[in-house]
Design a protein around this motif. Structure first.
Motif, short mmCIF file in Angstrom:
data_model
loop_
_atom_site.label_atom_id
_atom_site.label_comp_id
_atom_site.label_asym_id
_atom_site.label_seq_id
_atom_site.Cartn_x
_atom_site.Cartn_y
_atom_site.Cartn_z
N LEU A 106 25.70 0.49 -15.77
CA LEU A 106 26.50 -0.14 -14.73
C LEU A 106 27.35 -1.25 -15.33
N VAL A 107 28.64 -1.22 -15.03
CA VAL A 107 29.58 -2.21 -15.52
C VAL A 107 30.28 -2.84 -14.33
N LYS A 108 30.37 -4.17 -14.33
CA LYS A 108 31.08 -4.87 -13.27
C LYS A 108 32.57 -4.63 -13.47
N THR A 109 33.19 -3.95 -12.50
CA THR A 109 34.59 -3.59 -12.63
C THR A 109 35.51 -4.41 -11.74
N GLY A 110 34.97 -5.34 -11.04
CA GLY A 110 35.80 -6.22 -10.21
C GLY A 110 35.13 -6.57 -8.92
N GLU A 111 35.25 -7.83 -8.55
CA GLU A 111 34.71 -8.34 -7.30
C GLU A 111 33.27 -7.91 -7.06
N GLY A 112 32.47 -7.92 -8.11
CA GLY A 112 31.06 -7.60 -7.99
C GLY A 112 30.73 -6.12 -7.89
N ILE A 113 31.71 -5.26 -8.04
CA ILE A 113 31.48 -3.82 -7.94
C ILE A 113 30.91 -3.33 -9.27
N LEU A 114 29.77 -2.64 -9.21
CA LEU A 114 29.16 -2.06 -10.39
C LEU A 114 29.50 -0.58 -10.44
N THR A 115 30.05 -0.14 -11.56
CA THR A 115 30.51 1.24 -11.71
C THR A 115 29.75 1.91 -12.84
N PRO A 116 29.16 3.09 -12.61
CA PRO A 116 28.52 3.82 -13.70
C PRO A 116 29.59 4.19 -14.74
N THR A 117 29.34 3.80 -15.98
CA THR A 117 30.31 3.98 -17.06
C THR A 117 29.59 4.55 -18.27
N PRO A 118 30.18 5.51 -18.97
CA PRO A 118 29.51 6.07 -20.14
C PRO A 118 29.16 4.99 -21.17
N GLU A 119 27.91 4.98 -21.57
CA GLU A 119 27.41 3.97 -22.51
C GLU A 119 28.21 3.92 -23.82
N PRO A 120 28.60 5.08 -24.41
CA PRO A 120 29.40 5.01 -25.64
C PRO A 120 30.74 4.31 -25.43
N LEU A 121 31.34 4.47 -24.26
CA LEU A 121 32.60 3.80 -23.97
C LEU A 121 32.40 2.29 -23.87
N VAL A 122 31.32 1.87 -23.25
CA VAL A 122 31.00 0.44 -23.13
C VAL A 122 30.77 -0.15 -24.52
#
Length: 133
Positions: A106-122
């Motif tokens: 989970l990555v915070k993508t704005g205004e507290g929104i957590l978005t599932p994001t591929p771990e290798p990309l992070v």
């Protein structure tokens, strides 16, 4: 029992630091495989395959400087992943989404929104953030 609290308060930040270091190292390996050919080993745009391109690949070490000192994590992940394909982003940069899939975090993508994001990309984004100057 009182001695446990100070020990845990010391160990918890060290565990987080270890996780961040590991993430950056994982990202460094992905960078070497996917990005260094064009952006160069130091991220400044002079990789060996850059010579055949119409435009020189951007200097990845200056992303934060070009953004008033703030590193735009979400925008960088979008460019790397390929979501930003509708925008001009330097010519021949391919979308790397097939190579950066996998387990999500989970990555915070704005205004507290957590978005599932591929771990290798992070991890790759964390490495690029670590080379800012």
């Amino acid at each position: 029992m009182r001695a446990v609290i100070p020990i845990m308060s010391i160990l918890a930040p060290l565990a987080v630091l270890g996780a961040c270091t590991s993430e950056v190292e994982t990202g460094r390996a992905s960078y070497a495989d996917l990005c260094a050919g064009c952006h160069g080993p130091a991220g400044r745009g002079g990789g060996p395959t850059a010579e055949g391109l119409d435009e020189r690949p951007s200097d990845l070490t200056r992303i934060a400087a070009r953004n008033g000192g703030a590193f735009p994590r979400v925008e960088v992940m979008s460019k790397i992943h390929g979501y930003a394909k509708g925008e001009p982003h330097g010519g021949a940069m391919p979308a790397f989404w097939p190579l950066l899939e996998g387990r999500t975090v989970l990555v915070k993508t704005g205004e507290g929104i957590l978005t599932p994001t591929p771990e290798p990309l992070v991890a790759l984004t964390s490495y690029i953030e670590s080379i800012q100057r």
